[in-house]
Design an enzyme around this catalytic site. Sequence first.
Site, PDB file in Angstrom:
ATOM      1  N   GLU A   1       0.755  -1.068  -0.018  1.00 36.59           N
ATOM      2  CA  GLU A   1      -0.149  -0.006  -0.037  1.00 36.59           C
ATOM      3  C   GLU A   1       0.648   1.311   0.027  1.00 36.59           C
ATOM      4  O   GLU A   1       0.612   2.294  -0.669  1.00 36.59           O
ATOM      5  CB  GLU A   1      -0.713  -0.008   1.123  1.00 36.59           C
TER       6      GLU A   1
ATOM      7  N   SER B   1     -30.001 -28.700 -17.237  1.00 35.02           N
ATOM      8  CA  SER B   1     -30.640 -28.408 -18.674  1.00 35.02           C
ATOM      9  C   SER B   1     -31.252 -27.041 -18.480  1.00 35.02           C
ATOM     10  O   SER B   1     -31.802 -26.260 -19.615  1.00 35.02           O
ATOM     11  CB  SER B   1     -31.858 -29.577 -18.836  1.00 35.02           C
TER      12      SER B   1
END
Length: 912
Positions: A113, A388
């Site tokens: 950072e 399906s």
Amino acid sequence: MSGEYRSRVERKQASKRAKQKKAKKQKGTSLFKKLTVAVLLFMMIGMVGGIATFAYFIKDAPPFDEAKIKDPLSSTVYDMNGRKVAELGGYKRTYISYKDIPKVLENAVLATEDVRFYKHHGVDFIRLAGAVVANIKEGFGAEGGSTITQQVAKLTFLSQEKTLKRKAQELWLSLRLEQKYSKQEILEMYLNKVYYSDSIYGVARAAEYYFGKTDLKDLTLPEAALLAGMPQSPNNYNPYDHPEAAKKRRDLVLSLMAKHGFITKEEAEKAKQVPIKSMLVERKKHDNSIPYDSFIDEVIKEVTDQANVNVFEDGLKIYTTLDQDAQKHVEDLLNSDTLFTDKKDLQSAIALVDTKTGEIRALGGGRHREKVTFGFNYAIQPVGQPGSSIKPILDYGPAIEYLKWSTAHQIVDEPYSYSNGKPIRNADRKYLGPMTIRYALAKSRNIPALKALQAVGKERAKEFANRLGMGLDEVHEAYAIGGLENRVSPLQMAGAYSAFGNNGVYIKPHAVTKIVFPDGTEMNLKPKPKKVMKDYTAYMITDMLKSVVQYGTGTLANVPGLHVAGKTGTTNYPSEVARKYGLSERAVPDSWFVGYTPNYTAAVWTGFSKRSSTADLSQYEQKISRLLFKQVISYVDDGGSDFKMPNSVVKLPIKKGTNPPKLASKYTPESEISYECFVRGTEPTETAKDEPETLPSVTNLQAAYNAETNSISVSWNYSNDNAIFEVRIKNDKGEQNVVTTREKAITVNNPTPGTYTFAVYAKDGKIQSKPALTSVRVPGEEQNQQGEENQDQTSPSDQTNQGENIEQQPNENNNNGTNEDSNNNDNSNNNGNSDGTTSPTPPSTNPTTPPPQNNNNNGGGNNGNTPPNNGGNNGNTPPNGANNGNTHNTQHNNAIGTNPYRSNVIKQESEN
């Protein structure tokens, strides 16, 4: 020196050149000074302007409230009607001081950072300059230059909007933070505030949640690197949900640590070899009393992902799409034991979305979550393969979109294999031959689905599916029937199906519309609608999915009175997994129903929380998803108009079984017609050559007059003994009568002079033959003359035009043949057939009897038209005293028997 010049003239010229050179040098120096002054002046003006702008921006900066640093503000959640739902805040955290932070964690955070954290005073101008260059090249926001101090200022005091004003305020507040607090205190603030997904705040609680470590000093290098990397995008780097992305982020942090000298390259490479899953403990479930936590869980994810804020501390007002009534109903259904069995680990989830807006109305994250808050949310997390239910998304949708298939397009359901030679089977292990894609989808046939995917191609199928939010990296042929490598969530499936119901417009499902920050600024979180398919594709898939719930695999989900479209889906275990748990190769771990109306879309999943020897859905348990869908939709949807068919679609009646499809004709039976959709411009124009079903006509029709008995004998031949015959009789005065008999002959007693025409029809149920026609003349002077006059007055064609029931008046000599064309007059063909287009009239009084040998006057049944003496009747004349609308008394008023010269016929009938 004068000796250097040959003359006085040369000396003067040299002197002149020296003066010019000196003047030129002085002039250049003067220009440089002017430019320098101008640049300095411009810089001063810029500095003054920048300072003025900076001062203007920071004058509205929020006050430096130290209480906010240590006392977080709760956020309030509102439903779709603006009513308060919940308050998020005061979340229990394990607060740590700087002395509790191990060096390995501090170094990992700094490398990731803010590597110059201890060298700047709140703002790293070197890093900021690099970010400015990147933003100029790639656009504002392309690269951040924020320090840890700036992130603390932003998380504490400011909103997440990316503007110069907010950035200036962030710089100002960062400088003030550095003046007020030490570097160690600021790093302590940051590690206590940062968010780590799953509602975890602060590095101490994150270490306990993910690694089971209550003392940060026990953290290993790879663990520290993972915690340092997560805050950039907590949900996307959640190691439980996205282990691969978490590993990439962790490894990047390790590389940065080595780059900046915190660890050696060898240490970094060794740490990279540690698997993510080996670092984690079993996922914990939070115990907190927040209502509708399945829905609130999605709210928190959306807000933190898009706004990068802390919903538990930042004092937000969060406006959502929640329908509290629907949410309560969904939770009650899932927690009820009415539909569910008591099978171990049986779970279910529901995602309910507004079809038109994509707004989430309710989320059922699982069963029996009353004692667990923010546990595993089955509604929004990937839970299983879609089975399906993927077919409209990956197979038939792309085929219609790119190939313009109609719903009548035929595919052969036959033994078939994948491209690699592996056989593919239907669920019932049967093959049904040629069928339309409508029927194939309705009955969920696997082989036609694979053929559709192969026809459209895997790349185009992937492109289509990803526009619906499926996020597929690649597509394999097994995906055609739902064998995806990655699992899907109910919310993801609901979003995809809603685009079909929304005219081809996809709006990502979302729970939050906007958030309001403490300073009054607002952020709109509504996703933008995207047109992802043609309107004909959306409508035709919808029309096919209606068939699924009308006569296909999804009839249990149909809701009377609503226009419902949807699809079922079930999955099977991989063979090796089935063997591991001792399950059948046909064991079912997941069952789906995804469906929609014009108003709502719902995706319902039923499955198991764990794999085990009992994790197999029974036939009934596979129906639960359909039953839940029906109860949810019938509760929330009040109905309304149907899906609107766009102008790009044509819907036509098609003769079943025709390939290519042919239009149904006016003779095609309704049972042989299906109504199919076509992309306009591709519809069929050829009509099926259907003829009305008819019986063969009677043959050898003869009529002869017997002067001795004053009767006409009519007879014919027919091969079908089950047929009934209808004889229509007409004389030349326009009088007519209808006789029905099973015999192949009738007798007309006591006819009056004139010409009689007979039309005989064979009937079997609703089917009848074309008529056979013949005529005979009864001699007589006055009557004959009158009959001839009548014949002259009314032609056979006139009789037809008047709607009478004799097909046509034939030639007198036509005693053996049949008339082929009803428009022929006396010149009719003796061997033809009438077209039989006129309808028969109700029976009138019959001056006829069957042949004498068929009369049984001893009480037996009568197959003719005159009843036996005891009143029994098997023909059309009712027994004495009975009246079924065809009685003699009624018919005498308007039939042949009303004439005076028929008195002998009437007398005979009365005696019978």
